[in-house]
Design a protein around this motif. Structure first.
Motif, PDB file in Angstrom:
ATOM      1  N   ASN A 317       0.835  -1.203   0.000  1.00 54.12           N
ATOM      2  CA  ASN A 317       0.000   0.000   0.000  1.00 54.12           C
ATOM      3  C   ASN A 317       0.872   1.255   0.000  1.00 54.12           C
ATOM      4  O   ASN A 317       0.645   2.199  -0.762  1.00 54.12           O
ATOM      5  N   SER A 318       1.910   1.254   0.836  1.00 55.15           N
ATOM      6  CA  SER A 318       2.840   2.380   0.884  1.00 55.15           C
ATOM      7  C   SER A 318       3.586   2.540  -0.428  1.00 55.15           C
ATOM      8  O   SER A 318       3.880   3.660  -0.864  1.00 55.15           O
ATOM      9  N   GLY A 319       3.909   1.411  -1.058  1.00 55.13           N
ATOM     10  CA  GLY A 319       4.605   1.456  -2.332  1.00 55.13           C
ATOM     11  C   GLY A 319       3.798   2.150  -3.411  1.00 55.13           C
ATOM     12  O   GLY A 319       4.329   2.963  -4.179  1.00 55.13           O
ATOM     13  N   MET A 320       2.517   1.850  -3.468  1.00 58.40           N
ATOM     14  CA  MET A 320       1.659   2.512  -4.450  1.00 58.40           C
ATOM     15  C   MET A 320       1.575   4.006  -4.187  1.00 58.40           C
ATOM     16  O   MET A 320       1.608   4.832  -5.117  1.00 58.40           O
ATOM     17  N   TYR A 321       1.487   4.373  -2.921  1.00 56.73           N
ATOM     18  CA  TYR A 321       1.464   5.796  -2.534  1.00 56.73           C
ATOM     19  C   TYR A 321       2.749   6.483  -2.998  1.00 56.73           C
ATOM     20  O   TYR A 321       2.718   7.550  -3.617  1.00 56.73           O
ATOM     21  N   SER A 322       3.890   5.878  -2.705  1.00 59.00           N
ATOM     22  CA  SER A 322       5.183   6.498  -2.992  1.00 59.00           C
ATOM     23  C   SER A 322       5.435   6.657  -4.476  1.00 59.00           C
ATOM     24  O   SER A 322       5.922   7.704  -4.929  1.00 59.00           O
TER      25      SER A 322
END
Length: 475
Positions: A317-322
């Motif tokens: 989830n954080s990867g998609m945000y970043s």
């Protein structure tokens, strides 16, 4: 007095660039969400899954490796913290590289950080699929990975507040569960209950061929996996452009890093390896799931498996945000197609996220073609890309400190202790880890991948300069 004019002009130009990059973003991440994103960034699949293989390689000495790497990561984060309070911007690593090392390094760092998160997303999807196999061994890994990819993609398109709220609860699950694991493990050690009570002892840390059972060399070779476990702590820097009060929340998030590392990495591993002797752990199995299976608490292993599943989904989830934010930063600087700079009606870089998710889909293909090797392949590439990002943070910090000492730049309100000395120590450590990766035949392939990536970016930069020369102009 006249010598101050160009310096003031440089400072003005430096502040104008991020202002453009931040335009349109919603400052929707509150203090509790930034705190939990920071905590969640330090608890990922590298600990929950990767620690199994590293325990098999290094035994109890893995605890020392996590502590050593944790100190270095804290040096990196204090360097980043000083830069963030000097100039808080989204996509900060690329911006600082661009400011202190030149346009090419900003371009290279931005794209490499994007690659790191795309590849990390593949690793997390792979791990999530492995965890689901615990309950449903008949479901192919690639099917599970695809389902999670689609669900998280939808979450990231809604709004940054929804992302922050989901990440808050993901992190809350991880933190609560790890504290619970530590408490239960200490209870087993102290009171001797459960089926592991008879063999649980602090002496398990040295009773089976010593603290360094495979030798110091084997322990050092685990540093690649250990550093992968710490990837994402720098995510705090990406949230800077969407934090409600970065001057207050960012220092607090960074200063809590030491106790997070001490408790969640060093503390949790110490307790686990006291409760269950290190020889009983194997690669490909979460040591936490294995430990609770040994303890024999009803449904305990299943609960822990659910927790480590949320850890994998949290990181993806954080990867998609970043990735969406980094592509927008690149587009704002003319280093990626302008379409990536557009925001959706919910103020998210939807197109950038969509393209990143499409590349993360390669992880689904890897889970179909080589399910048993997918995690190892993507972990090594993500680590190499992460080391580059950290090096750029540290070198930018060293150059920033020189500017402050020379009076060319304003001092940050959150200076790193020791000035740039700790940054130099961290740079030397990261170069040492890179040398270890080059020495290891299994992980060396990631350096070949990175060499190919660098060549591709070099060609892209040459084309970019030919089409738009102003992109390469110093700012």
């Amino acid at each position: 007095m006249t010598s101050q004019a160009p310096e003031a002009s440089e400072a003005s130009e430096a502040s104008e660039a991020p202002a453009a990059a931040e335009e349109g973003y919603e400052r929707g991440l509150g203090s509790r969400q930034v705190q939990m994103i920071a905590i969640g960034g330090a608890i990922g699949v590298g600990l929950f899954l990767g620690a199994g293989a590293n325990i098999a390689k290094a035994g109890p000495s893995l605890i020392f490796m996590y502590a050593l790497a944790g100190v270095i990561v804290f040096f990196i984060m204090r360097a980043l913290g000083e830069l963030l309070l000097y100039r808080p911007v989204s996509g900060s690593f690329a911006e600082y590289s661009r400011e202190f090392l030149g346009p090419f390094f900003g371009y290279f760092t931005g794209w490499t950080y994007w690659l790191m998160w795309v590849v990390t997303g593949m690793a997390e999807l792979t791990a999530a699929a492995i965890y689901v196999n615990y309950w449903a061994p008949g479901v192919p890994q690639w099917v599970t990975a695809l389902v999670f990819l689609v669900i998280l993609f939808g979450v990231n398109l809604i709004s940054v507040k929804v992302f922050g709220e989901l990440e808050f609860w993901f992190s809350m699950v991880k933190v609560t569960a790890l504290i619970g694991m530590i408490v239960i493990g200490l209870g087993v050690l102290t009171f001797g209950f459960s089926s592991a009570g008879d063999t649980a002892a602090v002496s398990n840390l040295w009773a089976f061929d010593g603290f360094f059972p495979k030798g110091i060399g084997s322990s050092l070779m685990t540093l690649q996996g250990v550093m992968f476990a710490y990837l994402a702590v720098e995510l705090v820097g990406v949230t800077a452009g969407e934090s409600e009060n970065p001057e207050k929340t960012l220092p607090k998030a960074i200063n809590t890093l030491p106790w997070r590392i001490a408790l969640f990495y060093v503390g949790a591993l110490t307790v686990i390896l006291c409760v269950v002797k290190w020889t009983e752990f194997a690669p490909g199995v979460s040591p936490f799931v294995e430990a609770f299976a040994k303890i024999g608490i009803p449904a305990g292993a299943g609960i822990v498996n659910f927790v480590v599943l949320t850890a994998a989904l949290s990181s993806c989830n954080s990867g998609m945000y970043s990735t969406g934010r980094m592509l927008r930063t690149l587009a704002d600087n003319g280093e990626a197609p302008k379409v990536f700079s557009r925001l959706s009606t919910t103020k998210t870089p939807a197109f950038g996220i969509a393209i990143s998710v499409a590349f993360m889909g390669i992880g689904v293909v890897l889970n179909y073609v080589v399910p048993e090797k997918a995690f190892g392949y993507v972990m090594s590439v993500a680590t190499a890309a992460g080391i580059w990002t950290w090096l750029m943070i540290l070198i930018s910090h060293v150059l920033y400190r020189r500017g402050v000492v020379a009076g060319r730049l304003p001092a940050s309100s959150f200076p790193a202790p020791g000035g740039s000395v700790c940054s130099w120590i961290a740079i030397a450590f990261l170069l040492f880890v890179t040398a270890l990766i080059a020495y290891d035949a299994d992980s060396r392939v990631c350096l070949y991948v990175m060499a190919g990536w660098a060549a591709a970016l070099g060609v892209g930069w040459a084309v970019l300069k030919a089409r738009t020369p102003q992109v390469a102009a110093p700012r």
